[in-house]
Scaffold this motif. Structure first.
Motif, PDB file in Angstrom:
ATOM      1  N   VAL A   1      49.937  74.603  40.216  1.00 47.27           N
ATOM      2  CA  VAL A   1      48.814  74.203  40.432  1.00 47.27           C
ATOM      3  C   VAL A   1      48.011  74.772  39.215  1.00 47.27           C
ATOM      4  O   VAL A   1      48.055  74.781  39.048  1.00 47.27           O
ATOM      5  N   CYS A   2      47.447  72.939  39.437  1.00 48.64           N
ATOM      6  CA  CYS A   2      46.030  73.388  37.872  1.00 48.64           C
ATOM      7  C   CYS A   2      45.127  72.140  38.673  1.00 48.64           C
ATOM      8  O   CYS A   2      45.225  71.281  38.627  1.00 48.64           O
ATOM      9  N   SER A   3      43.556  72.882  38.770  1.00 48.72           N
ATOM     10  CA  SER A   3      42.658  71.691  38.361  1.00 48.72           C
ATOM     11  C   SER A   3      41.799  71.880  37.082  1.00 48.72           C
ATOM     12  O   SER A   3      41.600  73.360  36.827  1.00 48.72           O
ATOM     13  N   THR A   4      40.432  71.263  36.702  1.00 48.10           N
ATOM     14  CA  THR A   4      40.141  71.125  36.366  1.00 48.10           C
ATOM     15  C   THR A   4      38.550  69.952  36.642  1.00 48.10           C
ATOM     16  O   THR A   4      38.786  69.021  37.287  1.00 48.10           O
TER      17      THR A   4
ATOM     18  N   GLU B   1      46.118  60.879  30.662  1.00 46.03           N
ATOM     19  CA  GLU B   1      44.933  60.900  30.361  1.00 46.03           C
ATOM     20  C   GLU B   1      44.782  60.934  32.146  1.00 46.03           C
ATOM     21  O   GLU B   1      43.094  61.305  31.703  1.00 46.03           O
ATOM     22  N   ALA B   2      45.702  61.051  33.309  1.00 43.03           N
ATOM     23  CA  ALA B   2      44.421  62.301  34.611  1.00 43.03           C
ATOM     24  C   ALA B   2      44.383  63.316  34.469  1.00 43.03           C
ATOM     25  O   ALA B   2      43.559  63.902  35.273  1.00 43.03           O
ATOM     26  N   ILE B   3      44.133  64.061  33.402  1.00 45.33           N
ATOM     27  CA  ILE B   3      43.768  65.707  33.079  1.00 45.33           C
ATOM     28  C   ILE B   3      42.132  65.547  32.512  1.00 45.33           C
ATOM     29  O   ILE B   3      41.533  66.293  32.442  1.00 45.33           O
TER      30      ILE B   3
ATOM     31  N   MET C   1      41.106  74.853  29.232  1.00 47.08           N
ATOM     32  CA  MET C   1      42.106  74.124  28.363  1.00 47.08           C
ATOM     33  C   MET C   1      42.854  74.346  29.842  1.00 47.08           C
ATOM     34  O   MET C   1      43.597  75.125  30.573  1.00 47.08           O
ATOM     35  N   LEU C   2      44.059  72.389  29.958  1.00 45.75           N
ATOM     36  CA  LEU C   2      45.263  72.325  30.180  1.00 45.75           C
ATOM     37  C   LEU C   2      45.980  71.931  29.732  1.00 45.75           C
ATOM     38  O   LEU C   2      46.078  71.193  28.768  1.00 45.75           O
ATOM     39  N   VAL C   3      47.046  72.903  29.148  1.00 43.08           N
ATOM     40  CA  VAL C   3      47.948  72.748  28.629  1.00 43.08           C
ATOM     41  C   VAL C   3      49.266  72.516  29.409  1.00 43.08           C
ATOM     42  O   VAL C   3      50.032  73.222  30.027  1.00 43.08           O
TER      43      VAL C   3
ATOM     44  N   THR D   1      45.276  77.400  31.817  1.00 43.53           N
ATOM     45  CA  THR D   1      47.074  77.087  31.831  1.00 43.53           C
ATOM     46  C   THR D   1      47.334  76.728  30.973  1.00 43.53           C
ATOM     47  O   THR D   1      47.018  75.746  30.775  1.00 43.53           O
ATOM     48  N   VAL D   2      48.010  77.424  30.571  1.00 42.94           N
ATOM     49  CA  VAL D   2      49.133  77.209  29.536  1.00 42.94           C
ATOM     50  C   VAL D   2      50.490  77.140  30.475  1.00 42.94           C
ATOM     51  O   VAL D   2      51.125  78.014  30.438  1.00 42.94           O
ATOM     52  N   LEU D   3      51.808  75.972  30.089  1.00 35.93           N
ATOM     53  CA  LEU D   3      52.575  75.990  30.842  1.00 35.93           C
ATOM     54  C   LEU D   3      54.062  75.629  30.618  1.00 35.93           C
ATOM     55  O   LEU D   3      53.931  74.591  29.157  1.00 35.93           O
TER      56      LEU D   3
END
Lengths: 383, 383
Positions: free
Chosen positions: A106-109, A142-144, A180-182, A221-223
């Motif tokens: 799970v990632c949130s920003t 686009e959604a992030i 940053m979410l990747v 998070t980088v996943l």
């Protein structure tokens, strides 16, 4: 198609209403296998957001089947209730996909210190599960987005396998990950050790060397998810190099979209006694507000660079330092060199080179200038 | 009368033409004794200006008869020619006062990386020597201003002795001294050890805890000259306390005049396991551009405070932190506390309290907000 470019992945991006703007704010990326190998790197901030606390647990298995991401709220500093929201998100995804919640990252920003509206989030996740498709990568990217002005995506092709990626982040970009979410996806058949080593090496040389405003996020998070669907197992060096190259591409996209920035600044520190010395000097310069304001003012103020270098413990003699702006050596041996009038800082790209004359190591840090627009954007973000 | 308030001191401030504005730019302060005890603290920046390199040598004797200060140029990163200019200044002062050059401290402030015009400086010094008087303190305080909008002066009275001081500095205020020149004078009869201990303790608790923009200067100097002319020797605790109190006053004047600032921010970190922990957390917050922009926007964004605390190694549990803005505990136990709407940040003074719940130590750091005016002033300073 980015995260859905490799075989074995579906994705979607939908509007759940978490963002006041009504723009898409929930993304889902699913790995249909056959492999569920995954690797992740998280923020080193000790005050971690709830989704990071959850996802760190998930990733202990080094396996993941899905990642659900939301913008419109970081779910950070929201206590047990916030953790409950994260947990419920994972359970809902698991339910929709008939997998285990422990396989869902799970990632949130977004803004920190406020509860996510869990009803809206749940409805969004249900919709995202419905809309999953093999060409849903761009919608997910686009959604992030938060203050990003454009989505960040990249694809690389290996021999018979593919690597895709998406990223978000426009402020709070700092070492030990940017805000940053990747999400990276590949259909290469790699084992968990290889995936982990490749991702860490790539992060170390790319995202970890972005220092837009010196502020470390709580949600980074980088996943990397690996489906193995191509059936191809590249050799580790090749795999690592492609992951690094794609991360570099995404990092440069983040830099180029940093909040309010007028200039993208590349700081190269050369002839250092060690790579760490080069990094220390580069970071000290990247974090000098006076230097960053000078670049905004198109002023090749090398004095502020030396003053920053002087705050480090790196090996060098102050009276021997050379500094160049865009290739013009305005400082030679710690004194005025070529005329500063020869430097043109009107373009967006600015390169600074600092020669420590203390060895053979070097490192590059990327940062932005400090502008009125940055101040405006960050004084108004939560109000 | 500030630096000339204590007995045994004369001072002057004149216009040498080093500043394009034509405002006063050379100051001289002379200790006529009987004692010539002195103490000094210099920038810890490794890239030091020429006057600092000179003055460090002078102060090895822990004695000084005079200090000559110029604005309009920092004489920093100007190589052997710049050092020569500093040396010649000291020689000229010595010649005019019939003392040794090794008894003359030199301070410079202004733009770095450019040579001072030594002819103008020499003429200014000659004039300053002519104009020395027992009420020249205010003129000296005015002549050391750069981007300061007002001169900074303070006086304290002991029992039968007096302490005076002047300061300049409006940007580049950061730990291990701010960009800042400070001259303190006293007619107390103290020995060199006492003077040194008192000055270091005072600096540690005042100037070293100013962190306006995180940038450390190359020219910082705090000088204390002791004439002994009162014949009174205060006990060390009393002397130290008065020096600290006067330095606090000057530090607050510097803070209140920081370049472009809209808010003076006091960050108090309480219940820390150690004073160093409290300082580390306080400094991390003071250096967060995102936090500083939020204060500019009158936004009590406590999430950015926790995110900054989380970058330190201080002892605390993230889920236990409390944060108050102006006494309103907007964060309790790492979660939203009282409504942020109760916080009013329209005034210039902002107080932030962070409760680490890890012990009984505390520390206070002072900083400013990050404003459009700061960016403007520092992008235009040298152009």
């Amino acid at each position: 198609m980015t995260v859905t470019a490799p075989q074995g992945f579906r994705a979607s991006g939908v509007t759940a209403g978490l963002k006041p703007s009504g723009k898409p704010d929930v993304a889902l990326v699913v790995n249909d296998g056959p492999s569920d190998v995954a690797a992740a790197v998280f923020t080193t901030n000790r005050c971690k957001a709830n989704p990071v606390l959850w996802s760190e647990q998930v990733m202990r298995s080094r396996r993941a089947r899905a990642v659900v991401l939301n913008s419109g709220g970081a779910n950070c500093y929201t206590g047990p209730q916030g953790f409950q929201t994260t947990h419920a998100s994972a359970e809902l995804v698991a339910d929709k996909l008939t997998i285990g919640a422990g396989e869902v990252v799970v990632c949130s920003t977004g803004l920190i210190g406020e509860q996510l509206e869990s009803d809206k989030l749940s409805a969004g996740i249900a919709a995202a599960a419905e809309w999953l498709s093999a060409d849903g990568g761009p919608a997910a990217a686009e959604a992030i987005m938060t203050t990003d002005t454009r989505s960040k995506q990249a694809v690389r092709s290996g021999e018979g396998w593919t690597l895709g990626g998406m990223a978000k982040g426009a402020g709070m970009l700092a070492p030990a990950l940017a805000t940053m979410l990747v999400v990276l996806t590949t259909d290469a058949a790699v084992d968990a050790d290889t995936a982990d080593r490749a991702l860490r090496e790539a992060c170390r040389l790319t995202f970890d060397r972005l220092d837009s405003d010196g502020c470390m996020s709580t949600n980074d998070t980088v996943l990397l998810m690996c489906s193995g669907a191509s059936g191809v197992t590249p050799d580790e060096a090749t795999f690592t190099e492609l992951v690094r190259d794609l991360c570099h591409d995404l990092a440069q996209q983040l830099l180029g979209d940093a909040e309010g920035a007028d200039h993208d600044i590349t700081i190269e520190v050369v002839n250092a006694a060690s790579e760490q010395d080069a990094l220390d000097v580069g970071r000290a310069i990247a974090r000098s507000n006076l230097f960053k304001c000078a670049v905004f003012g198109k002023d090749p103020n090398w004095g502020r660079i030396l003053a920053s270098a002087g705050t480090t413990n790196a090996e060098f003699e102050p009276g021997e330092l050379d500094v160049a702006f865009n290739g013009v050596w305005v400082c030679r041996g710690g004194e005025p060199g070529e005329p500063r009038e020869k430097v043109d800082l009107t373009g967006r790209a600015v390169s600074v080179t600092v020669d420590l004359k203390a060895g053979g190591e070097s490192a590059t840090i990327w940062t932005n200038d400090l502008t009125n627009a940055y101040v405006h954007e960050n004084s108004a973000y939560s109000t």
